[in-house]
Scaffold this active site. Sequence first.
Site, PDB file in Angstrom:
ATOM      1  N   LYS A  54      11.458 -76.114-123.589  1.00 53.38           N
ATOM      2  CA  LYS A  54      10.104 -75.542-123.531  1.00 53.38           C
ATOM      3  C   LYS A  54       9.052 -76.622-123.798  1.00 53.38           C
ATOM      4  O   LYS A  54       8.075 -76.737-123.068  1.00 53.38           O
ATOM      5  CB  LYS A  54       9.949 -74.397-124.563  1.00 53.38           C
ATOM      6  N   ARG A  79       7.519 -64.556-130.146  1.00 56.16           N
ATOM      7  CA  ARG A  79       8.916 -64.783-130.462  1.00 56.16           C
ATOM      8  C   ARG A  79       9.631 -63.505-130.898  1.00 56.16           C
ATOM      9  O   ARG A  79      10.796 -63.531-131.235  1.00 56.16           O
ATOM     10  CB  ARG A  79       8.962 -65.772-131.605  1.00 56.16           C
ATOM     11  N   ARG A  81      18.200 -84.902-129.831  1.00 55.04           N
ATOM     12  CA  ARG A  81      16.734 -84.910-129.751  1.00 55.04           C
ATOM     13  C   ARG A  81      16.128 -85.849-130.793  1.00 55.04           C
ATOM     14  O   ARG A  81      16.527 -85.878-131.948  1.00 55.04           O
ATOM     15  CB  ARG A  81      16.181 -83.511-129.962  1.00 55.04           C
ATOM     16  N   ARG A  92      14.283 -83.950-136.263  1.00 59.23           N
ATOM     17  CA  ARG A  92      13.631 -82.837-136.949  1.00 59.23           C
ATOM     18  C   ARG A  92      14.504 -82.289-138.067  1.00 59.23           C
ATOM     19  O   ARG A  92      15.717 -82.225-137.927  1.00 59.23           O
ATOM     20  CB  ARG A  92      13.349 -81.711-135.932  1.00 59.23           C
ATOM     21  N   ARG A 150      19.235 -70.664-135.731  1.00 53.62           N
ATOM     22  CA  ARG A 150      18.098 -70.502-134.805  1.00 53.62           C
ATOM     23  C   ARG A 150      18.548 -69.794-133.513  1.00 53.62           C
ATOM     24  O   ARG A 150      17.813 -68.988-132.949  1.00 53.62           O
ATOM     25  CB  ARG A 150      17.470 -71.864-134.492  1.00 53.62           C
TER      26      ARG A 150
END
Length: 212
Positions: free
Chosen positions: A13, A88, A127, A160, A171
């Site tokens: 996203k 969300r 990431r 992160r 998540r």
Amino acid sequence: MKLILLGPPGAGKGTQAEKLTKYLTGLHVSTGDIFRYNIKNNTELGKKAKSYMDSGKLVPDELTIDLVWDKLDSIDKDKSIILDGFPRNLSQAKALDEGLKQRNDKIDKVINIAVDDEVIIKRIAGRRVCPNCGMSFHVDNNPPKVDGICDNCKHELIQRDDDKEQTVHKRIDVYNEQTAVLIDFYKQKGILTTIDGKKSPDEVFEDITKSL
Ligand code: AP5
């Protein structure tokens, strides 16, 4: 144009929002980025949001919805907006619909970026993000030009806090339990397009722009 990017953690996203922001000369509104900015600056909101984010849970609606309206109301009405990470859950989606209606506005399009769990885990493990400008990279799929350094602002890249494997699983569960229901919500309104998010970032972007 007002656009929502929907999809599980790591679907791409943020990556597509960056590209769409340039393509539509619009603004990228990411609730995750807003929370991370507040955590970095140790604000009251950041202090409240941190424990939820670190454990992979959603930040409560009462902290999230007003924050989004503060942001949206500060943006010129004619500007294109790319919403990433909001709404969300159903109550956020309904609050968004209602608020836009009161402002004689609406969501034009919802892009659902579909990827399976295996892909998500690999993407999130690799990431790297820029804590300064928020740009996102991947060590294999989307590496920065100089290892460990942001292409955009030359700051050192980091991993992160919520990208630890255990938190990622949480998540994904939260996405399946609370967010995936929005696919049907927007499908019923006739504004949802699902895109195969397993393709390369450029191919995904091409598929999105074709659908707009
Ligand atoms: P948020 O920041 O929104 O995180 P997320 O939805 O979990 O999504 P991610 O940022 O992990 O992934 P992404 O889909 O943007 O993928 P990306 O482009 O980075 O939310 C974080 C937390 O904040 C939540 O858990 C919650 O606590 C809180 N929060 C936020 N909004 C909230 C709300 N509305 N209500 C309540 N709480 C809220 O890509 C991932 C990786 O893959 C990158 O390395 C990238 O380079 C790579 N990649 C991207 N696309 C491709 C591709 N096509 N092929 C190969 N690699 C790719």
